[in-house]
Enzyme design. Structure first.
Site, PDB file in Angstrom:
ATOM      1  N   GLY A 170       0.804  -1.214   0.000  1.00  0.00           N
ATOM      2  CA  GLY A 170       0.000   0.000   0.000  1.00  0.00           C
ATOM      3  C   GLY A 170       0.843   1.271   0.000  1.00  0.00           C
ATOM      4  O   GLY A 170       0.513   2.233  -0.695  1.00  0.00           O
ATOM      5  N   ASN A 209      -8.735   3.361   7.865  1.00  0.00           N
ATOM      6  CA  ASN A 209      -8.067   2.241   8.532  1.00  0.00           C
ATOM      7  C   ASN A 209      -8.300   2.189  10.033  1.00  0.00           C
ATOM      8  O   ASN A 209      -8.213   1.132  10.638  1.00  0.00           O
ATOM      9  CB  ASN A 209      -6.561   2.268   8.247  1.00  0.00           C
ATOM     10  CG  ASN A 209      -5.949   3.632   8.415  1.00  0.00           C
ATOM     11  OD1 ASN A 209      -6.409   4.604   7.815  1.00  0.00           O
ATOM     12  ND2 ASN A 209      -4.934   3.719   9.230  1.00  0.00           N
ATOM     13  N   GLN A 214      -7.930  -0.763   2.971  1.00  0.00           N
ATOM     14  CA  GLN A 214      -8.817  -1.325   3.995  1.00  0.00           C
ATOM     15  C   GLN A 214     -10.171  -1.726   3.430  1.00  0.00           C
ATOM     16  O   GLN A 214     -10.860  -2.555   4.013  1.00  0.00           O
ATOM     17  CB  GLN A 214      -9.024  -0.319   5.136  1.00  0.00           C
ATOM     18  CG  GLN A 214      -7.768   0.019   5.904  1.00  0.00           C
ATOM     19  CD  GLN A 214      -7.256  -1.132   6.766  1.00  0.00           C
ATOM     20  OE1 GLN A 214      -7.986  -2.052   7.119  1.00  0.00           O
ATOM     21  NE2 GLN A 214      -5.982  -1.087   7.113  1.00  0.00           N
ATOM     22  N   GLY A 229      -1.504  -6.511  -0.101  1.00  0.00           N
ATOM     23  CA  GLY A 229      -1.756  -7.939   0.072  1.00  0.00           C
ATOM     24  C   GLY A 229      -1.963  -8.378   1.517  1.00  0.00           C
ATOM     25  O   GLY A 229      -2.833  -9.195   1.805  1.00  0.00           O
ATOM     26  N   CYS A 232       2.918   5.151  18.602  1.00  0.00           N
ATOM     27  CA  CYS A 232       4.085   5.608  19.352  1.00  0.00           C
ATOM     28  C   CYS A 232       5.116   6.175  18.403  1.00  0.00           C
ATOM     29  O   CYS A 232       5.583   5.485  17.518  1.00  0.00           O
ATOM     30  CB  CYS A 232       4.692   4.465  20.140  1.00  0.00           C
ATOM     31  SG  CYS A 232       3.865   4.247  21.693  1.00  0.00           S
TER      32      CYS A 232
HETATM   33  C1  LIG Z   1      -5.380   2.730   4.458  1.00  0.00           C
HETATM   34  C2  LIG Z   1      -3.973   2.224   4.368  1.00  0.00           C
HETATM   35  N1  LIG Z   1      -3.179   2.656   3.375  1.00  0.00           N
HETATM   36  C3  LIG Z   1      -1.923   2.225   3.230  1.00  0.00           C
HETATM   37  C4  LIG Z   1      -1.368   1.332   4.113  1.00  0.00           C
HETATM   38  C5  LIG Z   1       0.042   0.854   3.930  1.00  0.00           C
HETATM   39  O1  LIG Z   1       0.050  -0.430   3.388  1.00  0.00           O
HETATM   40  P1  LIG Z   1       1.366  -1.361   3.479  1.00  0.00           P
HETATM   41  O2  LIG Z   1       1.468  -1.805   4.894  1.00  0.00           O
HETATM   42  O3  LIG Z   1       1.072  -2.495   2.541  1.00  0.00           O
HETATM   43  O4  LIG Z   1       2.500  -0.539   3.016  1.00  0.00           O
HETATM   44  C6  LIG Z   1      -2.150   0.867   5.186  1.00  0.00           C
HETATM   45  C7  LIG Z   1      -1.573  -0.044   6.198  1.00  0.00           C
HETATM   46  O5  LIG Z   1      -1.899   0.000   7.355  1.00  0.00           O
HETATM   47  C8  LIG Z   1      -3.490   1.308   5.305  1.00  0.00           C
HETATM   48  O6  LIG Z   1      -4.278   0.908   6.304  1.00  0.00           O
END
Ligand SMILES: Cc1ncc(COP(=O)(O)O)c(C=O)c1O
Length: 381
Positions: free
Chosen positions: A73, A154, A182, A203, A327
């Site tokens: 992501g 998220n 998400q 993934g 944190c």
């Molecule tokens: C909404 C959202 N975008 C992007 C990401 C980042 O994805 P990745 O962990 O595959 O880099 C996350 C991961 O928590 C997410 O919840």
């Protein structure tokens, strides 16, 4: 290895399921040929890659050539924002619009662009955690060339009106990106029907491996690549393709798409049970809209309770949930998502997020609620 018996942090990451692992194993063992190699082991990998790409494209409702496999992501979001920025610089349209509660994988690139002279509008998400299309419409100017609004948040799981946003952006000739990390596997998403120009997916949120993901780009020939190097993926994303990870991602997407209705049917009553039981606790406040949220997500603040302390108490009982506070270098910062919906610093620090998967069952929820009762009594004493 793990002592967690009840895992309710599926928005953080998910377990690799057996079907995904089984799909991947041949490509980790004997099928290790480099997909760019011309001999048969390489060609076999290239065939698997093309098959996986076609499968992902069919699920998302787009052309195979518009799927770019990434490391997850974060890379997909960064690629989308920085590619749009290069186009914007050429066109002289350096106004982007996003929301105040995007993931940092979108917000940090946006802040970087601000330091390069871009103007970024951060739309409010109001108390219910939902963007208003009217706010977006009012923020659009002749200089706007890119809009990025996540499909579901998220932390609080609120579902955004992406179909209406897509329609508005299409009508105005603005590129619309959605972070569906998400949302995918929880709500139906079709890039053609929803007028989405770019979409990020990861993934490990859908039972595939960490470090896998994809970016959909409508008309991907126009993408300005983020990763430069070899000519892999038609020059749109350099780097030797992770065939096993990609095959696993395609299988995870298939299973998520096929199982979507059954998952929601199973999780909705569990979510409702959690919300009604947790609402009885004195000082409890639900974060995010009651109805327009993923069936898998519940997020509460509990007055006078430190979220982190509650999580540690639950951990001692083998229950894994997370808190809204992250944190940062030793100091516990309140979540930008919770402050964006108007929660106070203390409320934001007292939050707990419970996120389920299709594997969550009624007895997990009962055990969690019991554990919460014990932990809260201990902490409030
Ligand atoms: C909404 C959202 N975008 C992007 C990401 C980042 O994805 P990745 O962990 O595959 O880099 C996350 C991961 O928590 C997410 O919840």
């Amino acid at each position: 290895m793990s002592e967690t018996t009840i895992y309710l942090d599926n928005a953080a990451t998910t377990r690799i399921t057996d079907n995904v692992l089984e799909a991947m194993i041949p490509w980790l063992k004997e099928g290790y040929g480099n997909a760019s190699a011309v001999y048969s082991a390489g060609r076999k990998s290239a065939i698997a890659l093309n098959k996986a790409r076609a499968q992902c494209a069919e699920i998302l409702g787009c052309e195979s050539r518009d799927i770019i496999f990434t490391s997850g992501g974060t890379e997909s979001d960064n690629t989308a924002v920085f590619s749009a920025a290069k186009s914007a610089e050429i066109r002289g349209k350096k106004h982007f619009i996003t929301t105040a509660f995007e993931h940092h994988a979108v917000l940090a690139p946006m802040r970087e662009l601000e330091s390069r002279g871009f103007r970024i509008t951060y739309l409010p998400v109001h108390e219910n955690g939902i963007v208003r299309v009217s706010d977006l419409e009012a923020a659009i100017t002749p200089e706007t060339s890119f809009v990025s609004v996540m499909a579901a948040n998220n932390e609080i799981g609120t579902i955004q009106p992406i179909a209406q946003i897509g329609e508005l952006c299409r009508a105005k000739g603005i590129t619309f990106h959605t972070d569906a990390v998400q949302a995918f596997g929880n709500i139906p998403i079709n890039v053609s029907e929803h007028n989405i120009d770019m979409l990020s997916l990861s993934g490990h949120k859908i039972h595939a491996m960490k470090g896998t993901g994809l970016l959909y780009v409508r008309n991907s020939a126009k993408l300005r690549p983020f990763m430069l190097g070899g000519a892999q993926q038609g020059g749109k994303r350099a780097g030797t393709e992770n065939i096993a990870g990609i095959v696993g991602l395609a299988e995870a997407m298939r299973a998520a798409a096929d199982g979507l209705s059954a998952k929601n049917e199973k999780l909705l009553p569990l979510r409702e049970k959690l919300i009604s039981e947790l609402s009885r606790i004195s000082g409890a406040k639900l974060n995010g809209d009651r109805a327009m949220r993923l069936a898998s997500n519940v997020n509460f603040s509990f007055e006078g309770i430190e979220g982190e302390a509650l999580i540690l108490q639950l951990d001692l009982m083998g229950i894994a949930v997370s808190s809204g506070s992250a944190c940062t270098s030793g100091s516990s910062e309140p979540s930008h998502v919770l402050t964006a919906i108007g929660r106070t610093y203390d409320e934001a620090r007292s939050s707990v997020r419970i996120t389920m998967s299709e594997e969550t069952c009624d007895s997990d929820i009962d055990a969690f609620l019991d554990g919460m009762g014990t932990a809260l009594a201990k902490l409030r004493k």
